[in-house]
Design an enzyme around this catalytic site. Structure first.
Site, PDB file in Angstrom:
ATOM      1  CE  LYS A   1      43.001  14.242  21.175  1.00  0.00           C
ATOM      2  NZ  LYS A   1      44.000  15.128  21.678  1.00  0.00           N
TER       3      LYS A   1
ATOM      4  CG  ASN B   1      40.058  11.348  21.913  1.00  0.00           C
ATOM      5  OD1 ASN B   1      39.223  11.040  20.624  1.00  0.00           O
ATOM      6  ND2 ASN B   1      40.091  12.513  22.361  1.00  0.00           N
TER       7      ASN B   1
ATOM      8  CG  HIS C   1      38.287  16.153  24.267  1.00  0.00           C
ATOM      9  ND1 HIS C   1      39.249  17.253  24.008  1.00  0.00           N
ATOM     10  CD2 HIS C   1      39.121  15.055  24.982  1.00  0.00           C
ATOM     11  CE1 HIS C   1      40.169  16.481  24.047  1.00  0.00           C
ATOM     12  NE2 HIS C   1      40.328  15.400  24.444  1.00  0.00           N
TER      13      HIS C   1
ATOM     14  N   GLY D   1      47.676  16.609  23.373  1.00  0.00           N
ATOM     15  CA  GLY D   1      48.028  16.868  21.957  1.00  0.00           C
ATOM     16  C   GLY D   1      49.323  17.608  22.061  1.00  0.00           C
TER      17      GLY D   1
ATOM     18  CB  SER E   1      51.133  14.322  26.245  1.00  0.00           C
ATOM     19  OG  SER E   1      50.723  15.420  25.434  1.00  0.00           O
TER      20      SER E   1
ATOM     21  CD  GLU F   1      41.167  14.655  27.928  1.00  0.00           C
ATOM     22  OE1 GLU F   1      41.995  13.820  27.729  1.00  0.00           O
ATOM     23  OE2 GLU F   1      41.000  15.378  27.027  1.00  0.00           O
TER      24      GLU F   1
ATOM     25  CD  GLU G   1      41.798  17.776  21.198  1.00  0.00           C
ATOM     26  OE1 GLU G   1      41.094  17.309  20.488  1.00  0.00           O
ATOM     27  OE2 GLU G   1      42.968  17.735  21.795  1.00  0.00           O
TER      28      GLU G   1
HETATM   29  P1  PGA Z   1      46.726  13.127  23.689  1.00  0.00           P
HETATM   30  O1  PGA Z   1      45.236  13.509  23.638  1.00  0.00           O
HETATM   31  O2  PGA Z   1      46.973  12.000  24.494  1.00  0.00           O
HETATM   32  O3  PGA Z   1      47.290  13.278  22.314  1.00  0.00           O
HETATM   33  O4  PGA Z   1      47.328  14.619  24.617  1.00  0.00           O
HETATM   34  C1  PGA Z   1      44.464  13.036  24.637  1.00  0.00           C
HETATM   35  C2  PGA Z   1      43.003  13.495  24.587  1.00  0.00           C
HETATM   36  O5  PGA Z   1      42.960  14.541  24.284  1.00  0.00           O
HETATM   37  O6  PGA Z   1      42.249  12.910  24.738  1.00  0.00           O
END
Ligand code: PGA
Length: 261
Positions: free
Chosen positions: A11, A9, A95, A173, A212, A167, A97
C-alpha cells in the site's frame, strides 16, 4: 493442483531505507526455491528499487494500480507499458480501497483489467462487498456483479493469466477477518461463475483472499479447498509475519497434496 500464491500489498507505505531493511530480512527466506509463488507490490516510486533487488530471484514484482489509458494527457497516471518496463508481472485491479476511496466502478475496473492483460501482465482482479452490503446480506449479488462485469466487458478468454482476490472491504486493514467458512463460500461462488463460462479457466485460476490475514488466521484459511493463497497488506510489512504466512500456505498445500486433493 493450483500453485499457491502470496502477494504482499505494501500500500502507501515504505521508504528507501525501510524497503531496504525489509527486503534484507525477507529475501533470504522468500527468494529461494519455494512451492508458493510470491509477489511484492510496493508503491510506484519504489518499483525500481524493489525490482533491482529481485533480479534473478523467483519473487515477482507487482504494482498496486495502473491506468486504463495507454499514454498522453493523463496527469498523475501510470500506464501498463511503464509498469512492464519496470519488470512488473502482476497488477492489482479494483482493490477495495480504489473502489471505495477513489471512485472506481465496475466499468473502470474492467477497462484497467483489459489494459493490464493486453500488456502481458497478470491482472489480480479484486472483488468484495463493503460493510453495508455485507450487513444487508448482499455479498453474493455484489460479487456476482463485480466478477461478471469484467467477464462480460473483457471476455472470459482474457482470464487465462488472471488471478481473482476476494477482498471484503470491511476486512481490509481493519483487523477484522472473514471466517474461513465465509471465504470458502465466496470463493466457491466465484469458481462457479467462472465454470459457467469456461471450465478450464475455472479449474486453473488462482483464487486468493485478502483482508487482515496474519500468521494465526492464515492456517484455517488455507485449509479451505478454494483458497489458493493470500493478498497480504499490513502483515506484509513485517518480515517475520509475512514469512510465516508463506510457510502456512505451503504447509497446507503439502497437506492437500498428500491427501491427493
Ligand atoms: P490487510 O490488507 O491485510 O492490511 O487487511 C489487505 C489488502 O487490502 O490488500
Amino acid at each position: 493442483m493450483i500453485q499457491p500464491l502470496v502477494i504482499a500489498n505494501w500500500k502507501m507505505n515504505g521508504s528507501y531505507a525501510a524497503n531496504y531493511n525489509l527486503l534484507t530480512y525477507l529475501l533470504p527466506e522468500i527468494a529461494v526455491n519455494r512451492l508458493a509463488r510470491i509477489g511484492l507490490c510496493p508503491a510506484y516510486p519504489y518499483l525500481a528499487q524493489v525490482g533491482q533487488r529481485l533480479v534473478g530471484s523467483p519473487v515477482w514484482l507487482g504494482a498496486q494500480n495502473a491506468s486504463a489509458y495507454s499514454e498522453g494527457a493523463h496527469t498523475g497516471e501510470v500506464n501498463v507499458a511503464m509498469l512492464r518496463e519496470l519488470g512488473c508481472e502482476y497488477v492489482l485491479v479494483g482493490h477495495s480501497e480504489r473502489r471505495l476511496m477513489h471512485g472506481e466502478d465496475d466499468t473502470a475496473v474492467a477497462a484497467k483489467f483489459a489494459a493490464v492483460e493486453a500488456a502481458g501482465i497478470s491482472p489480480i482482479l479484486c472483488v468484495g462487498e463493503n460493510l453495508a452490503e455485507c450487513e444487508a446480506g448482499e455479498t453474493e449479488t455484489v460479487i456476482t456483479r463485480q466478477v461478471m462485469a469484467v467477464i462480460d466487458q473483457v471476455g472470459i478468454d482474457h482470464f487465462f493469466n488472471a488471478v481473482i482476490a476476494y477482498e471484503p472491504g470491511w476486512a481490509n486493514g481493519t483487523g477484522q477477518i472473514a471466517s474461513s467458512e465465509h471465504v470458502q463460500y465466496v470463493h466457491g461462488l466465484i469458481r462457479r461463475l467462472l465454470r459457467d463460462r469456461d471450465p478450464y479457466i475455472a479449474r486453473e485460476l488462482q483464487l486468493i483472499y485478502g483482508g487482515s490475514v496474519n500468521p494465526t488466521n492464515a492456517i484455517a484459511l488455507f485449509q479451505q479447498p478454494d483458497v489458493n493463497g493470500a493478498l497480504v497488506g499490513g502483515a506484509s510489512l513485517d518480515a517475520r509475519a509475512f514469512i510465516a504466512i508463506c510457510d502456512a500456505l505451503e504447509q497446507a498445500h503439502r497437506h492437500a497434496l498428500a491427501q491427493g486433493a
